[in-house]
Design an enzyme around this catalytic site. Structure first.
Site, PDB file in Angstrom:
ATOM      1  NE  ARG A  21      -3.444  -0.156   2.856  1.00  0.00           N
ATOM      2  CZ  ARG A  21      -3.797  -0.350   4.119  1.00  0.00           C
ATOM      3  NH1 ARG A  21      -3.567   0.571   5.029  1.00  0.00           N
ATOM      4  NH2 ARG A  21      -4.377  -1.479   4.483  1.00  0.00           N
ATOM      5  CG  HIS A 110      -9.623   1.427   5.856  1.00  0.00           C
ATOM      6  ND1 HIS A 110      -9.064   0.179   5.770  1.00  0.00           N
ATOM      7  CD2 HIS A 110      -8.833   2.148   6.668  1.00  0.00           C
ATOM      8  CE1 HIS A 110      -7.978   0.153   6.527  1.00  0.00           C
ATOM      9  NE2 HIS A 110      -7.814   1.327   7.081  1.00  0.00           N
ATOM     10  CE  LYS A 119      -6.948  -5.317   1.872  1.00  0.00           C
ATOM     11  NZ  LYS A 119      -8.298  -5.048   2.381  1.00  0.00           N
ATOM     12  CG  ASP A 245     -11.246  -3.409   0.746  1.00  0.00           C
ATOM     13  OD1 ASP A 245     -11.652  -2.991   1.838  1.00  0.00           O
ATOM     14  OD2 ASP A 245     -10.331  -4.245   0.643  1.00  0.00           O
ATOM     15  NE  ARG A 248     -11.492  -2.363   7.899  1.00  0.00           N
ATOM     16  CZ  ARG A 248     -11.590  -1.145   8.389  1.00  0.00           C
ATOM     17  NH1 ARG A 248     -12.061  -0.927   9.584  1.00  0.00           N
ATOM     18  NH2 ARG A 248     -11.200  -0.126   7.665  1.00  0.00           N
ATOM     19  CG  HIS A 330     -11.192  -7.468   8.840  1.00  0.00           C
ATOM     20  ND1 HIS A 330     -11.044  -7.535   7.475  1.00  0.00           N
ATOM     21  CD2 HIS A 330     -10.393  -6.471   9.252  1.00  0.00           C
ATOM     22  CE1 HIS A 330     -10.193  -6.606   7.077  1.00  0.00           C
ATOM     23  NE2 HIS A 330      -9.775  -5.933   8.143  1.00  0.00           N
TER      24      HIS A 330
HETATM   25 ZN    ZN Z   1     -10.984  -3.124   3.741  1.00  0.00          ZN
END
Ligand code: ZN
Length: 464
Positions: A21, A110, A119, A245, A248, A330
């Site tokens: 990231r 987020h 990821k 995304d 969560r 999560h």
């Molecule tokens: Zn996320």
């Protein structure tokens, strides 16, 4: 295999514990995406992998990063299956259902609009920790496989939403306010709510990489304000929010009160344990003691584990646990599902339970044992100090014969409640949380934590 040009160096901050990231144009560039593609191709090849699924979120920088990533993969002979725009769990779904050997999601999760990242999955497992660091070494060496992979478009959004809906099992129709935060879940949410019975108030469902309404992070109370207002105004049974995304979830009850992950997990766990007595339910070290106690009371086997979605998923697979969750939202279902963190799926299961049961979420919340606790407190500590501080505290507590759980940092339990101190794996911060049976108990526990921090020359978090 041959040397294909000079090695590539990543900004050292972007290869993180659970993902890659950075800030686009500053620490993360298309050349990095290309090098990640080539480096990951080498890892895939070592595992006899030939084909990979690629998904992307709705950020403005995602299409270009995706294209560069795919170029890198195909130049190393990997076939790419593009599954399209959607939430991270849609990519996980694709990896679990299509004939592929791994997956990469282009997503900034987020984080602010200027950020983006990746990821990764090797096979059906998270690719994280030392494995991500190794990508840096492979890229620096620049020794990549050569080839000419093919690219196929294989959108899975429709199948993904159909799979979510497949496990809806409700009775009484509910009224629900939803906030997709303009994140990647928007389109899936529109399709899902068209199938679900009941009344649905949709907010910020248009996917927009500028995030015009608010930051897509439901762990921050200010980002749930719009949802709370809508629940009250529209007299909804509950409200549900997703992070950028969709891995969560945030939950608000009919009285507009936020329920954190370790609170609504009690409801989710109760349903599973009723069908599977003795089932292991996992929650992270930040979770309330109330959750662990309730799982045990309802007949389940509570297990406290390290914070971090990759770590929780691995533990869950090892123990064949049907459900796991983190305070951060999560939620991982292996019961009837694949064992990854999928917020829309968790929403479907929560709605099913509430729709079948006689009690509202607000009533269930009021029946939960009442404790007073702090949110997760994060305060700065130098990278080379953070783990040592926790170690010093652990040693002093051991000498004092305190009751300590040390799966991740130290979690100290006594008659008043508990406090936690751990080092973040992703930032130069210490993380603390304190929970007492009442205000006075909370005060005493805070004082113990502060004394331990002072003994290691660390300033306590603000407000202590
Ligand atoms: Zn996320």
């Amino acid at each position: 295999m041959e040397r294909s040009g000079p090695g590539h160096r990543f900004d050292p901050t972007i290869l993180r514990e659970y993902d890659i990231r950075g800030v686009v144009g500053e620490t993360l560039h298309e050349a990095d995406a290309h090098a990640i593609g080539r480096s990951f191709a080498k890892v895939l090849g070592e595992a006899d992998g030939k084909r990979i699924a690629i998904g992307r979120d709705g950020r403005l920088s995602s299409p270009a990063l995706e294209a560069a990533l795919i170029d890198g993969l195909t130049a190393s002979g990997i076939d790419v299956v593009r599954v399209g725009l959607g939430p991270t769990p849609m990519l996980y779904f694709a990896v679990n259902t299509l004939p592929v050997d791994g997956g990469i999601m282009v997503t900034g999760s987020h984080n602010p609009a200027s950020h983006n990242g990746f990821k990764l999955m090797l096979g059906k497992k998270s690719f994280f920790g030392a494995d991500i660091q190794r990508l840096g070494r492979i890229a620096a060496e620049g020794l990549y496989p050569e080839g000419a992979g093919r690219v196929t478009d294989r959108p899975v959004l429709k199948e993904y939403v159909a799979r979510l809906f497949q496990d809806y099992d409700g009775k009484r129709p509910l009224a629900i306010a939803w906030d997709a935060g303009n994140g990647a879940t928007g389109e899936a949410l529109v399709m899902l709510t068209a199938k679900l019975p009941g009344r649905h108030i949709l907010m910020n469902q248009k996917i927009d990489g500028n995030f015009p309404a608010h930051h897509p992070d439901p762990t921050e109370p200010k980002n749930l304000k719009q949802l709370q207002d809508a629940v009250l105004k529209e007299k909804c049974d509950l409200g549900i929010a997703f992070d950028g995304d969709g891995d969560r979830i945030g939950v608000v009850d009919g009285k507009g009160r936020i329920l954190w992950g370790d609170q609504f997990m009690i409801v989710l766990a109760g349903e599973i344990v009723a069908r599977q007595p003795g089932a292991t339910i996992i929650a992270d070290v930040k979770a309330s003691q109330t959750l662990f106690d309730e799982i045990a009371r309802l007949g389940g086997k509570p297990l406290m584990w390290k914070t971090g979605h990759s770590l929780i998923k691995a533990k869950m697979a090892e123990l064949k646990a049907p459900l796991a969750g983190e305070m951060s939202g999560h939620i991982f279902y292996a019961d009837h599902y694949y064992g990854y963190d999928d917020a829309p799926y968790a929403a479907v299961r929560l709605l099913s339970i509430l729709s079948r049961g006689g009690e509202s979420l607000a009533q269930l919340r009021d029946r939960m044992p009442q404790v007073v606790n702090t949110p997760e407190l994060r305060f700065p500590c130098a990278d080379d100090r953070k783990f040592k501080v926790v170690e010093e505290v652990r040693r002093r507590l051991r000498d004092a014969k305190a009751e300590v759980v040390d799966v991740d940092g130290v979690r100290v339990k006594n008659a008043d409640g508990w406090w936690l101190l751990r080092a973040s794996n992703t930032q130069d911060v210490l993380v603390a949380r304190v929970e007492g049976r009442d205000e006075a108990a909370l005060g005493r526990l805070k004082a113990q934590l502060v004394a331990q921090l002072r003994a290691s020359n660390i300033a306590p978090p603000a407000g202590f």
